[in-house]
Structure formats: structure tokens, C-alpha cells
Design a protein around this motif. Structure first.
Motif, PDB file in Angstrom:
ATOM      1  N   GLY A  32       0.654  -1.234  -0.010  1.00 14.14           N
ATOM      2  CA  GLY A  32      -0.060  -0.056  -0.080  1.00 14.14           C
ATOM      3  C   GLY A  32       0.692   1.262   0.057  1.00 14.14           C
ATOM      4  O   GLY A  32       0.264   2.430  -0.361  1.00 14.14           O
ATOM      5  N   ASP A  33       2.007   0.935   0.269  1.00 19.68           N
ATOM      6  CA  ASP A  33       2.946   2.286   0.416  1.00 19.68           C
ATOM      7  C   ASP A  33       3.945   2.225  -0.531  1.00 19.68           C
ATOM      8  O   ASP A  33       5.162   2.101  -0.376  1.00 19.68           O
ATOM      9  N   HIS A  83      -2.649   1.885   1.495  1.00 21.14           N
ATOM     10  CA  HIS A  83      -2.754   2.629   2.757  1.00 21.14           C
ATOM     11  C   HIS A  83      -2.306   3.900   2.874  1.00 21.14           C
ATOM     12  O   HIS A  83      -1.645   4.560   2.032  1.00 21.14           O
ATOM     13  N   ASP A 133      -7.678   3.322   2.064  1.00 20.17           N
ATOM     14  CA  ASP A 133      -7.966   2.521   3.299  1.00 20.17           C
ATOM     15  C   ASP A 133      -9.206   2.528   3.861  1.00 20.17           C
ATOM     16  O   ASP A 133     -10.070   3.277   3.705  1.00 20.17           O
ATOM     17  N   ASP A 148       1.718   3.436   7.705  1.00 22.25           N
ATOM     18  CA  ASP A 148       1.379   2.072   7.279  1.00 22.25           C
ATOM     19  C   ASP A 148       1.901   1.390   8.730  1.00 22.25           C
ATOM     20  O   ASP A 148       3.188   1.525   9.221  1.00 22.25           O
ATOM     21  N   HIS A 155      -9.368  -0.456  12.667  1.00 24.34           N
ATOM     22  CA  HIS A 155     -10.318  -0.740  11.524  1.00 24.34           C
ATOM     23  C   HIS A 155     -11.813  -0.119  12.003  1.00 24.34           C
ATOM     24  O   HIS A 155     -11.921   0.125  12.880  1.00 24.34           O
ATOM     25  N   TYR A 185      -7.374  -4.317   5.154  1.00 20.72           N
ATOM     26  CA  TYR A 185      -6.003  -4.273   4.690  1.00 20.72           C
ATOM     27  C   TYR A 185      -5.440  -5.183   3.619  1.00 20.72           C
ATOM     28  O   TYR A 185      -5.698  -6.457   3.585  1.00 20.72           O
TER      29      TYR A 185
END
Length: 246
Positions: free
Chosen positions: A47-48, A131, A135, A159, A205, A220
Motif C-alpha cells: 500500500g505504500d 494505505h 484504506d 502504514d 479498523h 488491509y
């Protein structure tokens, strides 16, 4: 794009492979130049893929007018992802994406695609996970903006903040300042949010109640989706909150 800038972008993409490169095109003294920037994204976390250094961004902005942002897609087409398109909209800049491929010790830059802001909004269901861009909290923010016309504040988040030992508890720290107040589960209404603790030591979450016993959420590494609320999701719920205004 001039041949000189294109060559500089391709060289940067090759030099940074297999990581994504990132940089800026600026107009400095009437001349367009490419400025290499650092990718400060955490290595090895989904995600990063690239995070452009803030220091490098402002240093480039001090040198001249920002014209475009550049990054590479290692071993991927130069086609924009959902996160690229969302981030492009937020930046207000033209983006250029360069494909770079590495095989058997040879690294070569390929096509470069252009992306411009066009009003794109990622779908609420089936969006990709990136992320900090797409997200679970981004989904909450986008739902409230698209369904209720309410703009929620954004919060800086690294993250894996919930599992890196830093002790951060971002949802519990910020839900009141974002305009939410705790409510009882028995008084559930559409738009209420469940704050959940999913395989972590802190709440990490969030899910939105959309009616008919269903939640909308973004786990995720998975596409956003609707689920029936109950069972596991009820077990990991730590708080139910409702937007009441900031």
C-alpha cells in the motif's frame, strides 16, 4: 515534455529499480527541469509504494513553479491505479508514470503515461487498497462526503501504525475531534461507525453501517466490500460512534 526531461525521468526510474522513483517537474527561471526526490515509503509494506519526501517537495517548490509529479511502476504497466488517480486529484498537478522493467540483470524504462486531474472519485465498493490513500478511514471519509455531503478531517497515518510498537491508538485518539460521539449498539442507525480491533493491540479498523444488517468496510490488502454485521465483526467491535458535527 522535452527530450532532456524524459531522459532524466527514465534514468531516475532505472536507478531506483526495484523501488518506485518519484520526482517533480518544475519551471525554474523560465526553464523546465526534472528534480529527483526521495521515496520515503516503508519498504516491504503493501500500500505504500511511493511517498514523496515532504522536505524534497518543499525544496523543489522553493526553486520554481511545480508543473508535474513523476513516479515509476516497476514491472507494471504505466497505467494509473485507483490510488494514482485519487492522489492526482488531491495534488492538482499533472502526473507522469513511467514503466520500468528488470529482467536478468538488465533494467530498462519503457512507456510514460500522462494523468491529469479530471474529477475522479474511487468507487465505494471494490476499490483497491493503498494505505493512507484508499484504506478503511479513507472509505469512511469518502462515504460521508458522497452520501452525506460531510467533509471529515484527514489524519496523518503511517502504514502499520497499529503494529509497529509505537503505541499509537489513532481511532480512539481522534474520533471525537472528527465529530463523532459514542452510541449504544441497540440504537444503531445508518451512518454509524463500528471501531474494531482486528488482529492488533489497538483499535485499527472502521466500518460503516449501511442498513439491513450490513456494513461497508475496507480491510488491509483487500478490495472494499459489504459484509453482514455479526459474528466475528461484532466480536472485534470495541465502540460504536455516530457523527454529530465538529
Amino acid at each position: 515534455m522535452s527530450p532532456e526531461i524524459e531522459a532524466a525521468i527514465r534514468a531516475h526510474a532505472v536507478a531506483e529499480y526495484p523501488r518506485e522513483c518519484c520526482g517533480l517537474i518544475i519551471n525554474e527561471g523560465g526553464r523546465d527541469v526534472y528534480v529527483r526526490c526521495r521515496n520515503v515509503a516503508a519498504i516491504g509494506r503493501q500500500g505504500d509504494h511511493f511517498v514523496l519526501s515532504k522536505e524534497d517537495y518543499f525544496a523543489a517548490a522553493d526553486r520554481g513553479e511545480l508543473l508535474a509529479l513523476v513516479h515509476s511502476h516497476p514491472d507494471m504497466p504505466a497505467r494509473a491505479t485507483q490510488a494514482d488517480r485519487v492522489s492526482c486529484e488531491a495534488s492538482g498537478l499533472t502526473w507522469f508514470i513511467v514503466r520500468v522493467d528488470g529482467t536478468e540483470g538488465s533494467v530498462e524504462a519503457a512507456e510514460i503515461e500522462e494523468l491529469t486531474p479530471s474529477g475522479y472519485r474511487a468507487p465505494l465498493e471494490g476499490r483497491e487498497f493503498y494505505h493512507g490513500v484508499l484504506d478503511c478511514y479513507a472509505l469512511v471519509r469518502d462515504w460521508f462526503e458522497q452520501v452525506r455531503g460531510i467533509t471529515l478531517p484527514d489524519f496523518a497515518r503511517r502504514d502499520n501504525w497499529w503494529g509497529d510498537g509505537s503505541g499509537e491508538d489513532l481511532y480512539m485518539k481522534h474520533f471525537r475531534s472528527a465529530g463523532f460521539q459514542p452510541v449504544e449498539l441497540e440504537d444503531l442507525r445508518v451512518g454509524d461507525c463500528f471501531l474494531m480491533q482486528v488482529r492488533a493491540n489497538v483499535v485499527n479498523h472502521a466500518a460503516i453501517y449501511v442498513g439491513d444488517g450490513k456494513i461497508l468496510h475496507h480491510l488491509y490488502g483487500r478490495p472494499s466490500r459489504h459484509d453482514i454485521y455479526g459474528g466475528y465483526w461484532r466480536e472485534v467491535t470495541r465502540l460504536v460512534v455516530r457523527y454529530s458535527g465538529s
